[in-house]
Design an enzyme around this catalytic site. Sequence first.
Site, mmCIF file in Angstrom:
data_model
loop_
_atom_site.group_PDB
_atom_site.id
_atom_site.type_symbol
_atom_site.label_atom_id
_atom_site.label_comp_id
_atom_site.label_asym_id
_atom_site.label_seq_id
_atom_site.Cartn_x
_atom_site.Cartn_y
_atom_site.Cartn_z
ATOM 1 N N LYS A 1 0.870 -1.184 0.000
ATOM 2 C CA LYS A 1 0.000 0.000 0.000
ATOM 3 C C LYS A 1 0.900 1.224 0.000
ATOM 4 C CE LYS A 1 -3.901 2.150 2.382
ATOM 5 N NZ LYS A 1 -3.585 3.391 1.705
ATOM 6 N N ARG B 1 -4.033 8.522 -4.747
ATOM 7 C CA ARG B 1 -4.672 7.652 -5.724
ATOM 8 C C ARG B 1 -5.063 8.469 -6.947
ATOM 9 N NH1 ARG B 1 -8.575 3.295 -4.780
ATOM 10 N NH2 ARG B 1 -8.704 2.192 -6.771
ATOM 11 N N LYS C 1 -7.669 -2.978 2.830
ATOM 12 C CA LYS C 1 -6.401 -2.296 3.089
ATOM 13 C C LYS C 1 -5.976 -2.697 4.497
ATOM 14 C CE LYS C 1 -8.827 2.042 4.094
ATOM 15 N NZ LYS C 1 -9.013 3.416 3.643
ATOM 16 N N ARG D 1 -8.759 10.990 -6.496
ATOM 17 C CA ARG D 1 -9.626 9.970 -5.912
ATOM 18 C C ARG D 1 -11.095 10.381 -5.923
ATOM 19 N NH1 ARG D 1 -11.389 8.476 -0.931
ATOM 20 N NH2 ARG D 1 -10.788 6.414 -0.176
#
Lengths: 358, 529
Positions: free
Chosen positions: B229, B234, B396, B249
């Site tokens: 991660k 993102r 996650k 994102r």
Amino acid sequence: MLGPHPETWLKVTPAGLWCEPANLYIDPLRAVPRAVITHGHADHARPGHDQVLATAETLAIMRQRLGAAAFGAQQALAPGKPLQLGDVMIRLVPAGHVLGSAQVVLEWRGARVVISGDYKRQPDPTCAGFEPVPCDVFVTEATFALPVFRHPPPEAEIAKLLKSLTLFPERTHVIGCYALGKTQRLLALLRAAGYEKPVHLHGALMPLTALYETLGVALGPVAPALVADRAALRGAIVLAPPSAIADRWARRLADPVVALASGWMGVRQRAKSRGVELPLVISDHADWEALNRTIDEVAAPEVWVTHGREDALVHALAQRGIRGRALYLVGRGEEEENETAADGVAGAASGGGEDPCP
Amino acid sequence: MSITAFAGLLERLVFTPARQSKLALLADWFASQADPDRGIGLAALTGTLDFLAAKPSLIRDLVAARTDPVLWALSYDYVGDLAETVALIWPERSGPHLPPPSLQEIVAQLEETPKAGLPELIGAWLDALDPSGRLALIKLITGGLRVGVSGRLARVALAAWSGQPVEAIEEVWHGVAPPYTALFDWLEGRTPRPDPALAPIFRPLMLAHPLEPVDFGNLDPAAWRAEWKWDGIRVQLTAGPGGRRIWSRSGEDISVTFPEIIEAMDFHGVLDGELLIIRDGAVAPFAELQQRLNRKRVSAAMLAGYPAGVRLYDLLFDGAEDCRPLTFDARRARLEGFLARAQPARMDLSAAVAFSGLDELARLREGARAAAIEGLMLKRADSPYVAGRVKGLWWKWKRAPQTIDVVLLYAQRGHGKRSSFYSDYTFGLWRPNGEGGEELVPVGKAYSGYTDAELAWLDRWIRGNTVARFGPVREVEKALVLEVAFDAAQRSNRHKSGVALRFPRIARLRPDKPAAEADRLETLLRWIT
């Protein structure tokens, strides 16, 4: 002006403005033998004077806030009626600020001075309207003496509040407002806008609201806001002292929309720093336009400024050939600091630190 | 419809901290306003309204011609904001006024009017409006409404108001343009959904849930894939015949901020990955990426000093082919092939992390201490690419946070529901004061992690232990120890202590522990990655 210049007989002293030939203080800061009080706000009406002269309404308000034992002799003077003090003629004239508020008109040896106290020019159903009195010296407040202060019609602000109630029907709308004057004016404005439901009041606002009713000002149904059941206050209007709206007291309310009714709310940063979600620009003070219009109407060649933004007003007066003088009176504009939210007793000291909010 | 209604909306939004209330205000705007004004308002709020803005100097000149300079200076000094001072001080003109303009008229006339005619046009509008309308007009034409409405929030509001899923709105948002008439026609059921055709649009991202211990126990290692991660931002890269875009994102277009990535997107497809600062193959800490964020213009020095790259981990479209229904394994294979063919600069593949069992996975996670790695991502091998956070497909699994015992220094009131609580805490650690003694130096601020009961306790403690007040901030007795959890410690020149914490939050209250026994700054400095 025929007689001696008012500067020679109306003086700034540590206790406040003093009319020497009548030995009379106007809204004194400390206990004096003889005082005339323009209105009942704590920064004007202080305890301890031997003799107090004021309108009957102001005396009733002072008795309620400070207790009957807080002064010696009390003399009520009806608006418009002259009274002789030595060779000074004194008269009270409505100031339109709160119930009982009056300007003080002093005449001595051919010169006339008008001390406005706090005043506004917008109509207010809870008190008599301001009457301009031509004079040689006009002593004015200047709380909102900057051209950025232009109070909108209060009806438009009430309409914002009522629209918000339709947008957020589940949320309690809590409005911060003074115990004396603003609370009752809001009630009257709500009634005039057709709002008929009971308005809930913080404990600190109840006694003066009841007194207004006793003095003949009809304000419609009110109820205490101290209910344990927060669901009962869903969608209700709650009035509370400004110091209470962002504090622990407000936690009992259902997801409140926090509003504040004050002339300062016209400036965003003032509203933001108070955590206000719905600022309502409703003021019991004259705005910039009203201050200047009033000065023109009383046609005084000289204007003394007691407190507020005297720099801007004195500058604007000079542009029109009017002599302006800043008196730098201390101790004014501290009304809110003398109201407490915690115990519901108006007039007691609070842990304040918040700015004043007329 | 006039700008007056829009001014009312702006005024409510600017003072409203709560998201739910903002959504209600926006829904009321969509429901009560007509086209095209409601769409122009929406565009203005979300920053998609594009016209040649008037310069603040134009406004300043207009007001200077109408006000006394001394009164102006006193007023500006008091109010502090140019647009607001102008809105409040603007002298009301007697005599007949124009009716307040609609948003449509404002946009159209600003476009048609030659530059020399702008002062007269704007002056006449300002004459026609009240202070709130003037403020809205000035903010609108000089840009920068700043009322806390992101594009994402506006789309959520559209979804809540219309009943359409927000993902469906996201998919067309960047294919429709102000005043969004086609969008409203669809949302009100008059027409089918607008077809974005070739326009580069944002596809809602697939999101992961945090992995809880109970879920971990139920994992079948063979059915899952692992990746690191990465601690960046993102992004979704969209490129093809219709153009190239980098989406954040939440679906904001951040293309201008990363021109070197746009230049490298010489392909046709839609890719999902992590934007990072990568120097010689090594990923820099998040703090360095932060230097690049939110910039409209990027200097050559920035480009050279903080080179951006994208570590890719998924493929949504290969050319025009929608790969989202495919399994993760199939998409991964397509992604590898795609990269081998296109070989875009500044991009690489986020490597698969091999593991044989859950124990090994747990060890890998605990060992993840590199600056740019936050932990592990676990993706189910057969999962399609679906919008939003669907439970059980992607996890996650952040590495365990580090904790440190700090001393509470200052507290500040929160916003919205927390406005009566002291809920934001500045805390510090001990260090030598240079005179043989010890002093506390602030190292960070936390405003989450506590329970409601802990918040109430903290609020009481702060009120009872205040030593000084600075506006909304209280300084307290240096007597309360808090255990603060954080994801990483990074060197920072902006902090007096020289260190910045990633995502600090209150883990526990330690009223039992004497302040003198709280941790020292040097302990924290040893943890810098």
